[in-house]
Write an enzyme that holds these catalytic residues in place. Structure first.
Site, mmCIF file in Angstrom:
data_model
loop_
_atom_site.group_PDB
_atom_site.id
_atom_site.type_symbol
_atom_site.label_atom_id
_atom_site.label_comp_id
_atom_site.label_asym_id
_atom_site.label_seq_id
_atom_site.Cartn_x
_atom_site.Cartn_y
_atom_site.Cartn_z
ATOM 1 N N ASP A 87 -59.170 -9.528 -81.027
ATOM 2 C CA ASP A 87 -59.424 -10.187 -82.302
ATOM 3 C C ASP A 87 -58.383 -9.727 -83.322
ATOM 4 O O ASP A 87 -57.695 -8.729 -83.102
ATOM 5 C CB ASP A 87 -60.844 -9.886 -82.807
ATOM 6 C CG ASP A 87 -61.172 -8.411 -82.706
ATOM 7 O OD1 ASP A 87 -60.286 -7.589 -83.005
ATOM 8 O OD2 ASP A 87 -62.300 -8.067 -82.324
ATOM 9 N N ASP A 89 -57.648 -8.726 -87.331
ATOM 10 C CA ASP A 89 -58.227 -8.392 -88.628
ATOM 11 C C ASP A 89 -57.124 -8.406 -89.659
ATOM 12 O O ASP A 89 -55.979 -8.059 -89.375
ATOM 13 C CB ASP A 89 -58.854 -6.994 -88.590
ATOM 14 C CG ASP A 89 -59.963 -6.919 -87.563
ATOM 15 O OD1 ASP A 89 -60.792 -7.843 -87.535
ATOM 16 O OD2 ASP A 89 -59.975 -5.957 -86.761
ATOM 17 N N ASP A 165 -59.514 5.045 -88.865
ATOM 18 C CA ASP A 165 -59.878 6.164 -87.992
ATOM 19 C C ASP A 165 -58.674 6.842 -87.319
ATOM 20 O O ASP A 165 -58.378 7.995 -87.572
ATOM 21 C CB ASP A 165 -60.965 5.770 -86.975
ATOM 22 C CG ASP A 165 -60.732 4.430 -86.297
ATOM 23 O OD1 ASP A 165 -59.640 3.857 -86.477
ATOM 24 O OD2 ASP A 165 -61.624 3.963 -85.567
HETATM 25 P P1 ATP Z 1 -60.827 -3.438 -80.546
HETATM 26 O O1 ATP Z 1 -59.660 -3.572 -79.670
HETATM 27 O O2 ATP Z 1 -62.036 -3.039 -79.811
HETATM 28 O O3 ATP Z 1 -61.077 -4.600 -81.461
HETATM 29 P P2 ATP Z 1 -60.226 -2.113 -82.992
HETATM 30 O O4 ATP Z 1 -59.586 -0.791 -83.297
HETATM 31 O O5 ATP Z 1 -59.534 -3.306 -83.484
HETATM 32 O O6 ATP Z 1 -60.481 -2.170 -81.444
HETATM 33 P P3 ATP Z 1 -62.393 -2.981 -84.627
HETATM 34 O O7 ATP Z 1 -63.824 -2.624 -84.559
HETATM 35 O O8 ATP Z 1 -61.972 -4.386 -84.445
HETATM 36 O O9 ATP Z 1 -61.689 -2.058 -83.559
HETATM 37 O O10 ATP Z 1 -61.855 -2.400 -86.009
HETATM 38 C C1 ATP Z 1 -60.675 -2.864 -86.644
HETATM 39 C C2 ATP Z 1 -59.997 -1.734 -87.386
HETATM 40 O O11 ATP Z 1 -60.883 -1.239 -88.401
HETATM 41 C C3 ATP Z 1 -59.659 -0.515 -86.550
HETATM 42 O O12 ATP Z 1 -58.445 -0.649 -85.885
HETATM 43 C C4 ATP Z 1 -59.626 0.584 -87.589
HETATM 44 O O13 ATP Z 1 -58.427 0.552 -88.316
HETATM 45 C C5 ATP Z 1 -60.743 0.178 -88.521
HETATM 46 N N1 ATP Z 1 -62.020 0.783 -88.138
HETATM 47 C C6 ATP Z 1 -62.985 0.258 -87.345
HETATM 48 N N2 ATP Z 1 -64.046 1.067 -87.230
HETATM 49 C C7 ATP Z 1 -63.754 2.156 -87.975
HETATM 50 C C8 ATP Z 1 -64.442 3.345 -88.280
HETATM 51 N N3 ATP Z 1 -65.648 3.591 -87.772
HETATM 52 N N4 ATP Z 1 -63.843 4.242 -89.115
HETATM 53 C C9 ATP Z 1 -62.634 3.980 -89.643
HETATM 54 N N5 ATP Z 1 -61.917 2.889 -89.382
HETATM 55 C C10 ATP Z 1 -62.463 1.970 -88.576
HETATM 56 MG MG MG Z 2 -60.308 -5.333 -83.402
#
Ligand code: ATP
Ligand code: MG
Length: 466
Positions: A87, A89, A165
């Site tokens: 996805d 963001d 994070d």
């Molecule tokens: P995925 O590949 O599973 O989507 P992702 O890192 O993109 O992994 P998301 O849940 O889509 O995970 O989160 C998007 C972004 O938001 C992360 O890359 C990170 O920068 C931030 N983020 C998400 N969850 C947290 C958290 N619990 N604490 C701090 N930052 C977070």
């Molecule tokens: Mg993501």
């Protein structure tokens, strides 16, 4: 109506004009990028054609309206690692209300973390406003154990990067310039295959214990090693997960199970002692060799399906995770003298209730789990009309796949699974020949005859005056 429409167009034009000036000012000052490294496309080599059009249009819309907008987080990290992002963001300096105004098809969601979903056909782009620092300790935004319960303090780009994070998740891609902004050496960490927490890991886990699960999940998904200091406090802080709302844990576990790397993730969770608080029943199951084999087989199958682009049904997966506990509870109720089917229902409810205390499985999944489970004893009935009835069950396929897993794990005889595989594909004649002798039908007929003659006798007796 027309007046309203013209007014809207007019407003947009004015806003657009202001926007361009503001964008130009941001560009000129460059103040927001702080200490970030700017990495040009010639170095990072991200292929723009791999980025979703919806994400590009979202950034474009915001930038044209005078705001800053970047593709951020997992998508940039995955693109740098040649993994297709799941996805996209977007992060912006526009407030949720401002984002909402820019896109006709959008909605503001979330309480703990307010953001906007921008809808483009089938695709949804999540847009979050840059988050800022929390003012002070003991802030109303955190609870006693330091967990952040609301995070709606807005800030600038540098602050936003610090609130993310892992270093590899704090990378910002500017679609207009194709430049990546790297605030915490994320690109270098990725090159060294490291997943490193930004800031002090203990504090960051206390703020949000789910980050421990994210560390495990992302390291398994991307083949990254959790950096030493990032890993060190996890075991000690594992209990903090008890404090996280069960629905949030469920969302995170679902991501983990459907990541295509569930087997590695579960093994890592166990190694870090993180599974205790999440799947209390799984803990017990994994200690029995048969249960462990069953669960691991189910996870392996799911991983394989996902890796070849097939979907996987979360209900099926959760049904497998809790099956062996279900069997124990079912036996318990039967031993207490309950009939098999009521005992099964009592067991299903008990297991789901215990699980819900830690990690609530959504109702829409538990209904299907129960269907899959309650179909299992029906596979043993292979006489009379019953097998035909089972074949028409709307969840037959899931029930059958579940049965095959039970065979494969050694819980039941392979012969039952093979029988159903043949029966489902056979023509009418073969099916009829395959049916087992209907002993229950014979017994039923006998019972009915007895009942019928009994009732005639009673009727006769009733007629005869004493
Ligand atoms: P995925 O590949 O599973 O989507 P992702 O890192 O993109 O992994 P998301 O849940 O889509 O995970 O989160 C998007 C972004 O938001 C992360 O890359 C990170 O920068 C931030 N983020 C998400 N969850 C947290 C958290 N619990 N604490 C701090 N930052 C977070
Ligand atoms: Mg993501």
């Amino acid at each position: 109506m027309i007046k309203k429409f013209l007014q809207k167009v007019f407003n947009k034009k004015i806003k657009g004009a202001v926007a361009i000036n503001q964008a130009a000012m941001n560009q000129a000052s460059g103040s927001d990028t702080g200490t970030a490294k700017r990495i040009a496309v010639s170095t990072h080599k991200i292929d723009k054609s791999l980025i979703s059009q919806a994400a590009l249009k979202t950034c474009d819309g915001l930038q044209n309206a005078g705001f800053e907008a970047f593709i951020v987080g997992g998508a940039v990290r995955d693109l740098l690692m040649n993994v297709k992002p799941k996805d996209f963001d977007v992060a912006t300096d526009a407030t949720p209300e401002e984002v909402y105004k820019v896109f006709r098809r959008s909605r503001i969601i979330g309480r703990r973390f307010r953001l906007v979903h921008v809808l483009w056909g089938q695709e949804t782009i999540e847009v979050s406003t840059f988050r800022g620092h929390h003012q002070s300790e003991g802030d109303a935004q955190t609870n006693d154990s330091g967990r952040i319960i609301r995070d709606n303090i807005f800030g600038n780009l540098t602050e936003d990067a610090a609130r993310r994070d892992f270093t590899a998740n704090a990378l910002y891609y500017n679609a207009a310039t194709e430049e990546v902004l790297d605030f915490h050496n994320g690109v270098a960490d990725l090159k060294s295959n490291l997943l490193r927490m930004i800031g002090d890991p203990t504090t960051r886990y206390q703020e949000d214990p789910v980050r421990m699960l994210r560390a495990v999940r992302l390291s398994a998904k991307l083949g990254l090693k959790i950096e030493k200091n990032t890993e060190a406090p996890i075991q000690k802080l594992a209990d903090l997960l008890q404090d996280v709302p069960p629905s949030r844990l469920f969302d995170e576990m679902l991501k983990l199970f459907l990541s295509g790397h569930a087997v590695e993730s579960i093994s890592a969770l166990r190694a870090q002692h993180l599974h205790h608080g999440l799947l209390p029943l799984l803990d017990v199951v994994l200690e029995q060799p048969l249960g462990e084999r069953f669960v691991m087989l189910a996870l392996k199958n799911t991983d394989e399906r996902i890796k070849i682009g097939k979907s996987s049904n979360p209900s099926f997966l959760f049904a497998t995770l809790l099956w062996h506990e279900m069997l124990v509870a079912w036996d318990k109720y039967k031993a207490q003298g309950e009939h098999a089917i009521p005992a099964l229902h009592m067991a299903m409810n008990e297991v789901i209730d215990i699980q819900a205390e830690k990690m609530a499985i959504h109702n829409r999944f538990t209904a299907t789990m129960k269907e899959i489970w309650s179909m299992q004893p029906r596979f043993e009935q292979r006489a009379g009309k019953r097998p035909y009835g089972l074949l028409t069950h709307p969840r037959y396929r899931a029930g059958y796949d579940f049965l095959l897993l039970r065979c494969e794990s050694g819980e039941i005889d392979n012969e039952i699974g093979e029988w159903w595989t043949q029966f489902a594909d056979a023509d009418a004649e073969t099916r009829a020949a395959m049916l087992l002798p209907d002993t229950t039908a014979k017994k039923r007929r006998k019972r009915n005859r007895k009942k019928a003659s009994g009732s005639v006798e009673t009727a006769i007796n009733a007629k005869e005056p004493n």
